[in-house]
Write an enzyme that holds these catalytic residues in place. Structure first.
Site, mmCIF file in Angstrom:
data_model
loop_
_atom_site.group_PDB
_atom_site.id
_atom_site.type_symbol
_atom_site.label_atom_id
_atom_site.label_comp_id
_atom_site.label_asym_id
_atom_site.label_seq_id
_atom_site.Cartn_x
_atom_site.Cartn_y
_atom_site.Cartn_z
ATOM 1 N N LYS A 181 0.835 -1.201 0.000
ATOM 2 C CA LYS A 181 0.000 0.000 0.000
ATOM 3 C C LYS A 181 0.868 1.248 0.000
ATOM 4 O O LYS A 181 1.845 1.336 0.763
ATOM 5 C CB LYS A 181 -0.901 0.007 1.247
ATOM 6 C CG LYS A 181 -2.012 -1.033 1.208
ATOM 7 C CD LYS A 181 -3.042 -0.714 0.154
ATOM 8 C CE LYS A 181 -4.154 -1.755 0.098
ATOM 9 N NZ LYS A 181 -5.004 -1.589 -1.098
ATOM 10 N N ASP A 208 -0.181 -0.153 -4.588
ATOM 11 C CA ASP A 208 -1.588 0.239 -4.721
ATOM 12 C C ASP A 208 -1.827 1.537 -3.955
ATOM 13 O O ASP A 208 -1.680 1.569 -2.734
ATOM 14 C CB ASP A 208 -2.463 -0.887 -4.151
ATOM 15 C CG ASP A 208 -3.946 -0.633 -4.329
ATOM 16 O OD1 ASP A 208 -4.315 0.423 -4.890
ATOM 17 O OD2 ASP A 208 -4.743 -1.493 -3.908
ATOM 18 N N GLU A 234 -1.145 0.535 -9.063
ATOM 19 C CA GLU A 234 -2.596 0.333 -9.017
ATOM 20 C C GLU A 234 -3.318 1.574 -8.507
ATOM 21 O O GLU A 234 -2.890 2.193 -7.532
ATOM 22 C CB GLU A 234 -2.904 -0.862 -8.105
ATOM 23 C CG GLU A 234 -4.405 -1.157 -7.959
ATOM 24 C CD GLU A 234 -4.655 -2.502 -7.286
ATOM 25 O OE1 GLU A 234 -3.873 -3.451 -7.518
ATOM 26 O OE2 GLU A 234 -5.627 -2.602 -6.511
ATOM 27 N N GLU A 260 -11.155 -1.920 -9.804
ATOM 28 C CA GLU A 260 -11.898 -2.614 -8.747
ATOM 29 C C GLU A 260 -13.184 -1.877 -8.380
ATOM 30 O O GLU A 260 -14.101 -2.467 -7.833
ATOM 31 C CB GLU A 260 -11.022 -2.813 -7.509
ATOM 32 C CG GLU A 260 -10.703 -1.532 -6.766
ATOM 33 C CD GLU A 260 -9.829 -1.765 -5.547
ATOM 34 O OE1 GLU A 260 -8.657 -2.144 -5.730
ATOM 35 O OE2 GLU A 260 -10.309 -1.582 -4.426
ATOM 36 N N ASP A 283 -13.867 -6.890 -10.022
ATOM 37 C CA ASP A 283 -14.175 -7.748 -8.881
ATOM 38 C C ASP A 283 -15.457 -8.497 -9.214
ATOM 39 O O ASP A 283 -16.504 -7.871 -9.399
ATOM 40 C CB ASP A 283 -14.341 -6.909 -7.606
ATOM 41 C CG ASP A 283 -14.362 -7.789 -6.365
ATOM 42 O OD1 ASP A 283 -15.086 -8.811 -6.372
ATOM 43 O OD2 ASP A 283 -13.640 -7.470 -5.399
ATOM 44 N N HIS A 310 -9.836 -8.506 -9.100
ATOM 45 C CA HIS A 310 -9.696 -8.039 -7.723
ATOM 46 C C HIS A 310 -10.494 -9.001 -6.850
ATOM 47 O O HIS A 310 -11.576 -9.436 -7.241
ATOM 48 C CB HIS A 310 -10.285 -6.621 -7.639
ATOM 49 C CG HIS A 310 -10.353 -6.055 -6.249
ATOM 50 N ND1 HIS A 310 -11.498 -6.111 -5.466
ATOM 51 C CD2 HIS A 310 -9.437 -5.397 -5.502
ATOM 52 C CE1 HIS A 310 -11.266 -5.508 -4.319
ATOM 53 N NE2 HIS A 310 -10.021 -5.064 -4.313
ATOM 54 N N GLU A 343 -4.747 -11.834 -7.505
ATOM 55 C CA GLU A 343 -4.696 -11.261 -6.155
ATOM 56 C C GLU A 343 -5.055 -12.295 -5.088
ATOM 57 O O GLU A 343 -6.082 -12.971 -5.182
ATOM 58 C CB GLU A 343 -5.673 -10.075 -6.060
ATOM 59 C CG GLU A 343 -5.772 -9.515 -4.645
ATOM 60 C CD GLU A 343 -6.241 -8.077 -4.607
ATOM 61 O OE1 GLU A 343 -7.163 -7.747 -5.368
ATOM 62 O OE2 GLU A 343 -5.684 -7.301 -3.815
HETATM 63 CA CA CA Z 1 -6.759 -2.167 -4.726
#
Ligand code: CA
Length: 388
Positions: A181, A208, A234, A260, A283, A310, A343
């Site tokens: 992250k 991300d 991302e 996502e 997703d 995702h 993922e």
């Molecule tokens: Ca994400």
């Protein structure tokens, strides 16, 4: 105006009922990303029962209460009494009914969960694993990346130390790719990106930002990621800033991933045709389900854009993503090509860990594609009761 009619051919198994299960679990420690800290995980599981008592399972991603209510108020009517195998008919009836007011949002998340459960049910009723129904898996196992390294309410030097330890655990478990992250603040972001690269020179790394940056900040950060050999960047920008995505991508070499928070082939069309992404991440528990995921993938494939789902819920959504990804067309394809990493959320989530009787095997960084009918997973009824 197109009217849809029930087919009188083929299997006549109908949907008897839909039940939803809103599950919640408090986290031991707050889990932060660029926008806020999660203090609990909550989601809706969907249980669709056929006339003969066979059940199929799905899940919804996004705010749980609205998705649950949307299933009850908006979707259920279009499903109960219908043929289990009529997933296209059902999808289009719901789409057409809410086209004026809800092309995007909880109704689509609700439909996603129901669609996923119907596909599970179709597999269970025919005795076929989902990947077979989707056209056949090209692989027995799928390479995964570990999603983790969330922010914690700690001093930043401690957070970076902890992040390095967490990444080391994933490497130890056999993962060859890890997603971190960023989007906390630019100073921290650069430090964590560089620290990870220095500690793991050969690891595939992704970052991300959860749409934390302005265009200028994303450009700066993108160059930091390039200097450190990161594989993809991302959600650098807000999901609606499509022109900025295109500008950013034209100036960077690092691959841009997003999607996502997008839904349906129509939403993904805008994201893809503006030229701002290399990789889209629908997703299946939110984008419109497995039925719509297939269309999104076909669209992306025609534009030369890669797809990797995702998945941030339970093993039900992960199983759906796994089957779906295992039947991905090669893009572009070569003798020694490999699927794009899928993922694998490794952050704290008691729901994910306990909701299945048996978790999906991830061995040496590869998730094994289930061969049992449907999604190939069993729900643990005790866990359901515990988290309601
Ligand atoms: Ca994400």
């Amino acid at each position: 105006m197109v009217e849809f009619h029930n087919s009188s051919r083929g299997e006549e198994m109908r949907v008897a009922q839909i039940q939803t299960h809103l599950l919640r679990s408090r986290l031991k420690r707050p889990l932060g990303f660029s926008q806020f800290y999660y203090r609990e995980r909550a989601l809706v599981l969907v249980e669709v029962t056929a006339e003969d008592g066979t059940t199929g399972w799905g899940e919804c991603y996004g705010p749980a209460e609205p998705a649950q209510e949307a299933i009850r108020a908006c979707v259920e009517n279009f499903v109960v009494g219908q043929n289990v195998f009529d997933t296209e008919l059902i999808w289009h009836r719901v789409w057409q009914r809410y086209l004026d007011h809800a092309r995007h949002g909880p109704i689509m998340a609700a439909l996603s969960g129901v669609d996923m459960a119907l596909w599970d049910l179709k597999g269970k009723l025919t005795g076929l694993p989902l990947h077979r129904l989707l056209g056949g898996a090209g692989v027995e196992k799928v390479p995964c990346y570990a999603t983790g390294l969330y922010f914690r309410p700690l001093p930043e030097d401690e957070l970076i130390r902890e992040s390095l330890q967490e990444a080391a655990r994933y490497v130890e478990a056999g993962f060859r790719a890890v997603k971190i992250k960023i989007g906390k603040n630019l100073t921290f972001d650069r430090q964590v990106v560089e620290a990870l690269r220095a500690a793991f020179p050969h690891l595939t790394l992704m970052a991300d930002a959860n749409h934390a940056y302005s265009l200028n900040e994303a450009l700066w950060m993108g160059r930091v990621l390039e200097d450190n050999g990161y594989f993809f960047f991302e959600e650098p920008l807000a999901p609606h800033a499509l022109e900025d995505y295109a500008l950013l991508r034209s100036k960077l070499e690092v691959a841009i991933a997003s999607g996502e928070s997008e839904q349906t082939r129509f939403g993904f069309r805008r994201l893809i045709e503006t030229g701002g992404v290399d990789i889209v991440q629908p997703d299946l528990a939110f984008c419109g389900g497995i039925s719509e995921g297939l269309k999104i993938r076909a669209l992306a494939n025609a534009f030369g854009v890669d797809v990797t789902p995702h998945a941030w819920g339970t093993g039900i959504g992960f199983a759906a993503a796994l089957h779906f990804h295992a039947v991905a067309p090669p893009n572009p394809g070569r003798l020694e090509g490999e699927l794009l990493f899928l993922e694998c959320d490794c952050s704290e989530n008691p729901l994910r860990e306990q909701v299945l009787s048996e978790t999906i095997a991830v061995e040496d960084g590869y998730a094994v594609v289930p061969n049992r009918p449907g999604l190939g997973v069993e729900v643990n009824q005790e866990a359901l009761a515990k988290f309601q």
